[in-house]
Design a protein around this motif. Sequence first.
Motif, PDB file in Angstrom:
ATOM      1  N   GLN A   1      41.628  48.922  45.490  1.00  0.00           N
ATOM      2  CA  GLN A   1      40.383  48.738  46.236  1.00  0.00           C
ATOM      3  C   GLN A   1      39.833  47.328  46.039  1.00  0.00           C
ATOM      4  O   GLN A   1      39.379  46.687  46.989  1.00  0.00           O
ATOM      5  CB  GLN A   1      39.340  49.749  45.750  1.00  0.00           C
ATOM      6  N   HIS A   2      39.893  46.841  44.802  1.00  0.00           N
ATOM      7  CA  HIS A   2      39.340  45.515  44.509  1.00  0.00           C
ATOM      8  C   HIS A   2      40.005  44.443  45.374  1.00  0.00           C
ATOM      9  O   HIS A   2      39.376  43.478  45.784  1.00  0.00           O
ATOM     10  CB  HIS A   2      39.541  45.181  43.022  1.00  0.00           C
TER      11      HIS A   2
ATOM     12  N   GLY B   1      41.190  53.285  41.647  1.00  0.00           N
ATOM     13  CA  GLY B   1      40.294  53.620  42.742  1.00  0.00           C
ATOM     14  C   GLY B   1      41.005  53.914  44.044  1.00  0.00           C
ATOM     15  O   GLY B   1      40.643  54.843  44.775  1.00  0.00           O
TER      16      GLY B   1
ATOM     17  N   GLY C   1      52.903  45.057  47.137  1.00  0.00           N
ATOM     18  CA  GLY C   1      52.010  45.956  46.403  1.00  0.00           C
ATOM     19  C   GLY C   1      52.209  45.943  44.906  1.00  0.00           C
ATOM     20  O   GLY C   1      52.390  46.983  44.287  1.00  0.00           O
TER      21      GLY C   1
ATOM     22  N   SER D   1      45.111  47.886  37.065  1.00  0.00           N
ATOM     23  CA  SER D   1      46.089  46.824  37.336  1.00  0.00           C
ATOM     24  C   SER D   1      46.150  45.786  36.228  1.00  0.00           C
ATOM     25  O   SER D   1      47.226  45.312  35.869  1.00  0.00           O
ATOM     26  CB  SER D   1      45.744  46.102  38.636  1.00  0.00           C
TER      27      SER D   1
END
Lengths: 444, 190
Positions: free
Chosen positions: A255-256, A337, A279, A308
């Motif tokens: 999400q970040h 998230g 990714g 992460s």
Amino acid sequence: MSRPPGALVLSLFDIPKDVQFATGTYQGPTPNPAAAHKSYRPQVKGDAASIRKAAEMMAAAKRPVLYTGGGVINSGPQACQLLRELVQLTGFPITSTLMGLGAYPASGENWLGMLGMHGTYEANMAMHDCDLMVCIGARFDDRITGRTDAFSPNSRKIHIDIDPSSINKTINVDLPIIGDVGHVLEDLVRIWRSSSLKSGEAAAKSWHAQIDAWRARNSLAYKPNQDIIMPQYAVQRLYELTKHRKTYISTEVGQHQMWAAQFYGFEEPNRWLTSGGLGTMGYGLPAAIGAQAAHRDALCIDIAGDASILMNIQEMSTAVQFGLPVKVFILNNQYMGMVRQWQQLLHGNRLSHSYTDSLPDFVKLADAYGGVGLRVDKPHDLDDAIEEMIAVDKPVLFDCRVANLANCFPMIPSGKAHNEMLLPDEANDEAVANAISAEGKSLV
Amino acid sequence: MNAQNVDAPSAYFLAEVSNEIETHTLSLLVDNEPGVLARVIGLFSGRGYNIDSLTVSETEHEKHLSRITIVTTGTPMIIEQIRHQLDRLVPVHRVTDLTVRARRANQDKPLERELALIKVVGDGDKRLEALRLGDAFRATVIDATTDHFVFEITGRTSKIEQFIAIMKPLGLVEVSRTGVAAVQRGPEGL
Ligand SMILES: Cc1ncc(C[n+]2csc(CCOP(=O)(O)OP(=O)(O)O)c2C)c(N)n1
């Protein structure tokens, strides 16, 4: 599949011991083109007749959109300059993939924002309703197209790409132009100028009015909060407090990463380092360290997630050892998230293994590595803390405690079309806040 | 409305996309080094493309180049994709679609030949009939006992298919085929 029992050894490279001990004379890479790669000869110049045709199609378009990607940035600064010139000349609205951010400035008049799964409403609607799509150095990735059979159904499509295998791979196009973006844009701009081509003005007016109406939906809106830092707000503040500097932003995955793409405005190419379609959680810290090593005077920030960052946290040692004062801005929501969001939206909120109760204390962790740790959990402390982070001449882990259950919107749910976006005002906030029952919490 | 075939000098002159399944013969010039064939085949299996026939042998000894001939089927769009994906492999020097080339030169097909060794076992009338048909197809007998023949036959794939079909009731026991070797007609090289 079967294999003999015993250890499975995976190695990419094995240099035999005798080779390791052998001595020889080093020969660096030769700039001699004859010695260059034998089987890789990309076509860099685009076909002139096709480029002319493209210019004509563009002049005739009523609802055009430029859809650009990382290929523009890879082509080089000249290509980005030419892209800006093309936008200036044609007045076309422009959107970009995640990898292409910065090729056209976020403050530019014709900027629609990023497109795709978490792109803006106006960018995706323009893609859906356009009559001419000019794809420049992008590849119609599934995060961009959504449902392919409903993808921009009424448009003609031009695709400029150096890789012939990208053409007609997932989306059929009307006019492919194989070549390096920089070369093709140079010809395109020249032809546009020399033939005194013009975009249709009346049509442009109503198209831009339509886009403004979409923009008015304010698809990046979120509910501000006095007590809890909203992750979007954190990125916005980070942007406001760093935009006047020479800043490089890298990200991890989650999400970040999307909030960084949505709320950090990139004015220049190559200021944005993210792993895109690969990714790769764990990418951001080494990337920031690399940027810092190359640009000692710059501010290099890894916008990270709490999960992460742990993938390559040992690189804090590298940063400390080599005196590279990178900043790790962790949007700490205690969740993976993006995984939680998908579990909520797609799996009936059956959360599983996406919550971490036992994260390390990031402030102590920074300290342990010989860096500096900062923690903030109140919106009104945020600006000061960011200023402090910038001022510290050491690697920093910035533990920014954000709303745990915020979702990344807008969103094209997988398998849906561009005009079926989920907008933040439609995604019921209460539902999101109460997403996890007490019972659910004990399960995650 | 979608034009295709990025190979052409200027794509937008091209005809509409056809969705008919076609058979094409591709010729690849590759470095003759370990693993190349595996990568080429892996690309076909990984993406679910068809291989109808595949032949490979070193053709330029000094440069260590091999030529791979692949016969594949798919829509023109898929065959374009196959060609470009193959071209991306590092040890692949050149990929030529001989079928497209032949069409462009207003020829029906590229020159294609296959060789087969065919073992037939039998006696009496059947044996005589096999020999007679072998003659008619210009197959040569390269091994024989009173019980069997081994025919060597060269020709287009269709001819070989036909010969094998005819031999079936006459005691066919084994077939070995080389797969297709192909070049373009006319004086031009690859
Ligand atoms: C190496 C790796 N493992 C797993 C994934 C799948 N994945 C994508 S996002 C994500 C969660 C990331 O969580 P966090 O870093 O906390 O970021 P947030 O979404 O909370 O911002 C995971 C596990 C991945 N992209 N890369």
